[in-house]
Design a protein around this motif. Structure first.
Motif, PDB file in Angstrom:
ATOM      1  N   UNK A   1       9.649   5.487   4.413  1.00  0.00           N
ATOM      2  CA  UNK A   1       8.680   6.664   3.830  1.00  0.00           C
ATOM      3  C   UNK A   1       8.423   7.623   4.606  1.00  0.00           C
ATOM      4  N   UNK A   2       8.506   8.708   4.142  1.00  0.00           N
ATOM      5  CA  UNK A   2       8.154   9.892   5.123  1.00  0.00           C
ATOM      6  C   UNK A   2       6.929  10.748   4.658  1.00  0.00           C
ATOM      7  N   UNK A   3       6.109  11.435   5.225  1.00  0.00           N
ATOM      8  CA  UNK A   3       5.164  12.202   4.972  1.00  0.00           C
ATOM      9  C   UNK A   3       5.610  13.425   3.863  1.00  0.00           C
ATOM     10  N   UNK A   4       4.679  13.616   2.841  1.00  0.00           N
ATOM     11  CA  UNK A   4       4.993  14.457   1.725  1.00  0.00           C
ATOM     12  C   UNK A   4       4.165  15.640   1.949  1.00  0.00           C
ATOM     13  N   UNK A   5       4.853  16.843   1.524  1.00  0.00           N
ATOM     14  CA  UNK A   5       4.417  18.203   1.495  1.00  0.00           C
ATOM     15  C   UNK A   5       3.370  18.525   0.920  1.00  0.00           C
TER      16      UNK A   5
ATOM     17  N   UNK B   1       0.856  -1.266  -0.105  1.00  0.00           N
ATOM     18  CA  UNK B   1      -0.131  -0.054   0.109  1.00  0.00           C
ATOM     19  C   UNK B   1       0.894   1.149   0.009  1.00  0.00           C
ATOM     20  N   UNK B   2       1.978   1.319   0.773  1.00  0.00           N
ATOM     21  CA  UNK B   2       2.785   2.560   0.915  1.00  0.00           C
ATOM     22  C   UNK B   2       3.283   3.014  -0.312  1.00  0.00           C
TER      23      UNK B   2
ATOM     24  N   UNK C   1       8.169   2.984   8.474  1.00  0.00           N
ATOM     25  CA  UNK C   1       9.313   2.969   9.296  1.00  0.00           C
ATOM     26  C   UNK C   1      10.462   2.005   8.608  1.00  0.00           C
ATOM     27  N   UNK C   2       9.751   1.074   8.141  1.00  0.00           N
ATOM     28  CA  UNK C   2      10.792  -0.251   7.369  1.00  0.00           C
ATOM     29  C   UNK C   2      11.039   0.172   5.902  1.00  0.00           C
TER      30      UNK C   2
END
Length: 202
Positions: free
Chosen positions: A182-186, A33-34, A178-179
């Motif tokens: 992935x980081x939140x997008x702006x 999904x990510x 975390x694995x």
């Protein structure tokens, strides 16, 4: 009494196997999904840039057309040309979508171009011949359509980023984010007034 080996019941083994299979299926869905949502957001961003570039490509012809009828408006013409140059230089690639500062710079450059473009279109009110020029009318129509496409593309990007950010910030997506790294997008953060398209109707 003779000792006999003890065996787990088939029902117990089946239940354990079912739990393991379900756990694997759920974690697999989270992992897939990510990156899927990330790619959707990146594709939406590409469309945002595509539509802004489409607008930038229309501006030289628009400036030249206005110049033919309103050479005395050199200040406005120069302002639009410079704003276009700056806006086309500020680019954000897909790997920078987690950087709010990069998105802010992009927004500011595009907002400056929008303001300059709005002033350029406003001066046509003073020149009836320009307002009736077929080339100007065609460019005006194309620009109007492009501004609408920008609005739609920007809305789709904001929606895709919201969907992605929700996934990486909530359980169980947060674990897999975390694995996966992935980081939140702006997303866009300008006011509603700054996001509105300049008027191109007369």
């Amino acid at each position: 009494m003779r000792w006999l080996p003890r065996f787990s019941s088939p029902a117990g083994s089946g239940a354990a196997a079912l739990v393991i299979v379900l756990a694997v299926m759920l974690t697999g869905c989270g992992i897939n999904t990510i990156p899927t949502k990330e790619e959707t957001a990146k594709a939406a961003w590409s469309e945002v840039q595509n539509q802004y570039q489409r607008r930038a490509d229309l501006i030289p012809n628009l400036v030249n057309t206005v110049k033919g009828y309103a050479t005395q408006e050199q200040t406005v013409l120069t302002e639009v040309t410079q704003a276009r140059a700056k806006a086309t230089q500020v680019q954000v690639n897909a790997n920078q979508l987690t950087d709010p500062e990069a998105i802010r710079r992009f927004q500011e450059a595009q907002a400056q171009l929008s303001g300059s473009l709005g002033r350029l279109l406003a001066i046509s009110e003073q020149y009836p011949d320009l307002k009736s020029n077929q080339n100007f009318l065609a460019l005006q129509s194309q620009l109007e359509g492009t501004e609408n496409r920008i609005t739609v593309a920007r809305r789709d990007y904001i929606s895709a980023v919201q969907d992605f950010n929700t996934e990486v910030r909530t359980f169980p997506g947060r674990l897999w984010a975390g694995m996966y790294g992935a980081k939140p997008m702006a997303a866009f953060t300008t006011t509603e007034q700054n996001q509105s398209a300049p008027s191109v109707k007369f």
